[in-house]
Write a protein that holds these residues in place. Sequence first.
Motif, mmCIF file in Angstrom:
data_model
loop_
_atom_site.group_PDB
_atom_site.id
_atom_site.type_symbol
_atom_site.label_atom_id
_atom_site.label_comp_id
_atom_site.label_asym_id
_atom_site.label_seq_id
_atom_site.Cartn_x
_atom_site.Cartn_y
_atom_site.Cartn_z
ATOM 1 N N LEU A 205 22.697 -21.051 22.880
ATOM 2 C CA LEU A 205 23.877 -21.899 22.668
ATOM 3 C C LEU A 205 23.436 -23.350 22.755
ATOM 4 C CD1 LEU A 205 26.282 -19.777 24.831
ATOM 5 C CD2 LEU A 205 26.234 -19.944 22.339
ATOM 6 N N LEU A 208 22.905 -26.660 25.985
ATOM 7 C CA LEU A 208 22.831 -26.208 27.373
ATOM 8 C C LEU A 208 21.385 -26.304 27.854
ATOM 9 C CD1 LEU A 208 25.220 -23.127 27.152
ATOM 10 C CD2 LEU A 208 25.745 -25.457 27.854
ATOM 11 N N VAL A 216 23.658 -14.755 40.205
ATOM 12 C CA VAL A 216 24.417 -14.485 41.434
ATOM 13 C C VAL A 216 24.485 -12.981 41.650
ATOM 14 C CG1 VAL A 216 26.668 -14.681 42.558
ATOM 15 C CG2 VAL A 216 25.751 -16.612 41.224
ATOM 16 N N PHE A 239 31.029 -16.151 27.181
ATOM 17 C CA PHE A 239 31.888 -17.156 27.819
ATOM 18 C C PHE A 239 31.097 -18.003 28.799
ATOM 19 C CE2 PHE A 239 34.589 -13.335 27.085
ATOM 20 C CZ PHE A 239 35.391 -13.870 26.093
ATOM 21 N N VAL A 240 31.162 -19.295 28.613
ATOM 22 C CA VAL A 240 30.640 -20.233 29.599
ATOM 23 C C VAL A 240 31.837 -21.028 30.103
ATOM 24 C CG1 VAL A 240 29.021 -22.123 30.057
ATOM 25 C CG2 VAL A 240 28.467 -20.395 28.325
ATOM 26 N N THR A 241 32.099 -20.951 31.406
ATOM 27 C CA THR A 241 33.240 -21.682 31.995
ATOM 28 C C THR A 241 32.668 -22.567 33.092
ATOM 29 O OG1 THR A 241 33.610 -19.744 33.395
ATOM 30 C CG2 THR A 241 35.002 -19.962 31.468
ATOM 31 N N GLY A 242 32.819 -23.884 32.920
ATOM 32 C CA GLY A 242 32.121 -24.775 33.832
ATOM 33 C C GLY A 242 30.632 -24.499 33.684
ATOM 34 N N ASP A 243 29.955 -24.228 34.793
ATOM 35 C CA ASP A 243 28.521 -23.893 34.694
ATOM 36 C C ASP A 243 28.265 -22.404 34.944
ATOM 37 O OD1 ASP A 243 29.065 -23.828 37.393
ATOM 38 O OD2 ASP A 243 27.251 -24.903 37.993
ATOM 39 N N ALA A 244 29.328 -21.597 34.884
ATOM 40 C CA ALA A 244 29.171 -20.156 35.110
ATOM 41 C C ALA A 244 29.219 -19.411 33.778
ATOM 42 C CB ALA A 244 30.284 -19.645 36.029
ATOM 43 N N PHE A 245 28.468 -18.338 33.710
ATOM 44 C CA PHE A 245 28.531 -17.504 32.509
ATOM 45 C C PHE A 245 28.204 -16.074 32.877
ATOM 46 C CE2 PHE A 245 24.146 -18.861 32.786
ATOM 47 C CZ PHE A 245 23.405 -17.767 32.396
ATOM 48 N N GLU A 246 28.564 -15.166 31.979
ATOM 49 C CA GLU A 246 28.156 -13.769 32.118
ATOM 50 C C GLU A 246 27.098 -13.489 31.056
ATOM 51 O OE1 GLU A 246 30.486 -14.558 30.071
ATOM 52 O OE2 GLU A 246 30.090 -13.255 28.355
ATOM 53 N N TYR A 265 26.460 -12.207 36.502
ATOM 54 C CA TYR A 265 27.171 -13.472 36.687
ATOM 55 C C TYR A 265 26.112 -14.481 37.102
ATOM 56 C CZ TYR A 265 30.507 -16.854 38.655
ATOM 57 O OH TYR A 265 31.239 -17.992 38.919
ATOM 58 N N PHE A 267 24.655 -18.895 36.922
ATOM 59 C CA PHE A 267 24.932 -20.311 36.714
ATOM 60 C C PHE A 267 23.909 -20.887 35.742
ATOM 61 C CE2 PHE A 267 26.646 -20.009 41.231
ATOM 62 C CZ PHE A 267 27.970 -20.015 40.833
ATOM 63 N N ARG A 270 20.028 -26.173 36.051
ATOM 64 C CA ARG A 270 20.285 -27.608 36.228
ATOM 65 C C ARG A 270 19.493 -28.359 35.173
ATOM 66 N NH1 ARG A 270 19.918 -27.280 42.127
ATOM 67 N NH2 ARG A 270 21.911 -26.426 42.798
ATOM 68 N N ALA B 114 36.916 -24.161 37.952
ATOM 69 C CA ALA B 114 35.679 -24.451 37.211
ATOM 70 C C ALA B 114 35.417 -25.953 37.236
ATOM 71 C CB ALA B 114 35.807 -23.958 35.778
ATOM 72 N N PRO B 115 34.189 -26.323 37.571
ATOM 73 C CA PRO B 115 33.837 -27.738 37.466
ATOM 74 C C PRO B 115 33.623 -28.079 35.994
ATOM 75 C CG PRO B 115 31.945 -26.463 38.218
ATOM 76 C CD PRO B 115 33.057 -25.485 37.968
ATOM 77 N N GLU B 117 35.081 -28.725 31.888
ATOM 78 C CA GLU B 117 35.932 -28.044 30.919
ATOM 79 C C GLU B 117 35.353 -26.685 30.550
ATOM 80 O OE1 GLU B 117 38.999 -28.604 29.108
ATOM 81 O OE2 GLU B 117 39.016 -29.553 31.077
ATOM 82 N N ILE B 119 34.114 -23.779 28.136
ATOM 83 C CA ILE B 119 33.541 -23.671 26.801
ATOM 84 C C ILE B 119 33.670 -22.204 26.415
ATOM 85 C CG2 ILE B 119 31.485 -24.050 25.402
ATOM 86 C CD1 ILE B 119 30.307 -25.581 27.824
ATOM 87 N N HIS B 221 34.668 -10.427 37.680
ATOM 88 C CA HIS B 221 34.206 -11.815 37.747
ATOM 89 C C HIS B 221 35.414 -12.726 37.538
ATOM 90 C CE1 HIS B 221 29.893 -10.783 36.038
ATOM 91 N NE2 HIS B 221 30.193 -10.084 37.109
ATOM 92 N N ARG B 223 36.873 -16.203 36.662
ATOM 93 C CA ARG B 223 36.290 -17.307 35.891
ATOM 94 C C ARG B 223 37.159 -18.546 35.881
ATOM 95 N NH1 ARG B 223 32.105 -15.277 32.603
ATOM 96 N NH2 ARG B 223 31.814 -17.447 32.051
#
Lengths: 272, 272
Positions: A205, A208, A216, A239-246, A265, A267, A270, B114-115, B117, B119, B221, B223
Motif C-alpha cells: 500500500l 506506508l 500484537v 483495513f488500516v485504521t490509524g496505525d493498526a491493521f490486520e 493484528y 501496528f 515507525r 484510532a490515532p 484518520e 484509511i 479485533h 478497530r
Amino acid sequence: MSEGGYEFDAATALGPEVDGGGRRMDVTPGWDINGNANGGYVLALAASAMRAASGRPDPVTVTAHYLAPVTAGPVVVVPEIVKAGRRLVTVSARVEREGRQLVTLLGAFGSAAAPGEPIYLGGAPPELPPVDQCVPRSPTQGPVEVTLMDRLTVFLHPDDASMQSGQPSGEGVVRGWFGFADGRPMDTLALLLAADAFPPAVFNLAGLPRGWVPTVELTVHVRGLPAPGLLRARFQTRFVTGDAFEEDSELWDSAGRLVAISRQYAFLARPS
Amino acid sequence: MSEGGYEFDAATALGPEVDGGGRRMDVTPGWDINGNANGGYVLALAASAMRAASGRPDPVTVTAHYLAPVTAGPVVVVPEIVKAGRRLVTVSARVEREGRQLVTLLGAFGSAAAPGEPIYLGGAPPELPPVDQCVPRSPTQGPVEVTLMDRLTVFLHPDDASMQSGQPSGEGVVRGWFGFADGRPMDTLALLLAADAFPPAVFNLAGLPRGWVPTVELTVHVRGLPAPGLLRARFQTRFVTGDAFEEDSELWDSAGRLVAISRQYAFLARPS
C-alpha cells in the motif's frame, strides 16, 4: 539438509523438562528479522511444546500475543492443559526468559485430518507463475535484515514483488510460494511458520513506512494436513485504521487444498 | 430500557471480588440459544471483568476458547495481568463455575480511539435496505430457540434471510443491522456481542444442517469507537473443510467507519 536432520526440526526440537514446570526450548539463531525471531517461528516453537503437552498430533487453532522481541537463546515454554476434551485439547502457554514473559499463547490441539471431503466455497489457491518466474523474498525489508530467508524458499508473485524495491503495487496483497530451503516436508507445525513468513502485505500500500512491523496477536487455524511440496500462500491487508491493521492469509498445499488460514493484528512500522 | 439502566449493562455488570481471586459475574438468563448463553455475550461478560483488571477503556484484540456450554447463573471470572505495557495491557482470564473452567480467554486492552484518520482499503459497509425493509432475525434457528433475540435488534438483508425458512441463498454471507432492543448506545464491549449475534452465515450454504453451531474459538479485533446508532454487519464463511469452518465478520458503525472485525473457528451443527 543440515547434519542430523532438517533445520526447522532442530529449531523447534523439544528440550528437557525443567524444575518448576515447563520445557527448555532454544530460539535458534537465523530465524530472525534484524535479530528478533520471526513471529511465525516463535509460534511454531511454542506450539511444538504445547503439542507435546496435549498428546495430540496437530495444532488446530492457536493464538499468540507477542509481548516483547524474542532474541536467540534459551527460553522456557510452560504449557498448561486447560481442558482435555474428546476431540480437542486446549492448552495455554507462556514463553519465558529469566522469569520474564515474552509471548503468551492459547490453542486447541487435535487432528487436522479433515473427516470427509473438503468443500471450498469462496476461494481457490492463488494462481502463481512457476517458481523460476517468481521473485525471491528479499533478505532485507526496508532498513532491516531478514536472516530468516536463508532458511526458507519464499518466492513472490511478480505482480506483488515490486514493494521490495520500494514500489508498492497499490493493492494490499502478497502471493507466493513457501517451502524450506533444505527441502523439509510440510506438516502442520510448518504452517504456523508460513503464516508469518512473507513480507507484510501492507507494504504494497502506497505511502506506508516499511521496516519492523510489530505483531500484537496472530491466530492460525489449521484446516488440513499439507501434501508434500511447496505451499501457495496469499496474504491480504484490507483495513488500516490509524496505525493498526490486520493481515489475513490463506495457505494452500501442492494438491490445491486449503490447509490453513491466519489473521494477525499489527501496528505499522515507525517511519525510519 | 429496563428499570435502572440498560439490559446489556446489567448483564455484563462487574460483580464483587471473591476470595481466592477473580470476580463473581452473573450469566443473565435471556441471552441464550436453547439455554446456552450466546458466545458473544459470554465474551463480553468475561471481557468486562478483564477490562476492569486492565485499567484500560477498550478491548483491542480478544480471543475466547469455549470449553463447555454456559448456562445462566453465577460464574467466577479470574483475570490475570500478563503484561502491563505502555499502549496495551495483556490479560488472560478463565470463566469458572464450581471449579470447572467453561471458557478461557486471552486479550489485549487499550484505547480503541484510532490515532489519526482511518484509511479503508479493501472494503466498505454493506449496502442494506432500511431497517423496516429488512427481515428480523428469527427467534428460532432450525430446532433451537434464540432467546437472545428478545434483547437485540437484528435485521437481516432480505437477500440473506431466506435461510431462516430453510432456503439457503447459496452464498455463505449474512448482512444486517445490529442494535439493542432497549436502545442502549454502542460501545466497544457491545462489539464483542455483535460479533456472534447473527445467524451463522454457513446456514446460507445448501445442504448443511442447521441448529446449534459449537464455536471453538472466537477472536475479535476492535478497530474503532462506534458512533451512536445501529451497526451494519457482514458475516461470511468461505471455507468448509470436513465439518470445520471459519466465520469472519466486519462491523461498521452508523458513520460508515469500520469498528471491528472478527473470525471464529466452529464446527457444523450435527444433523438433527
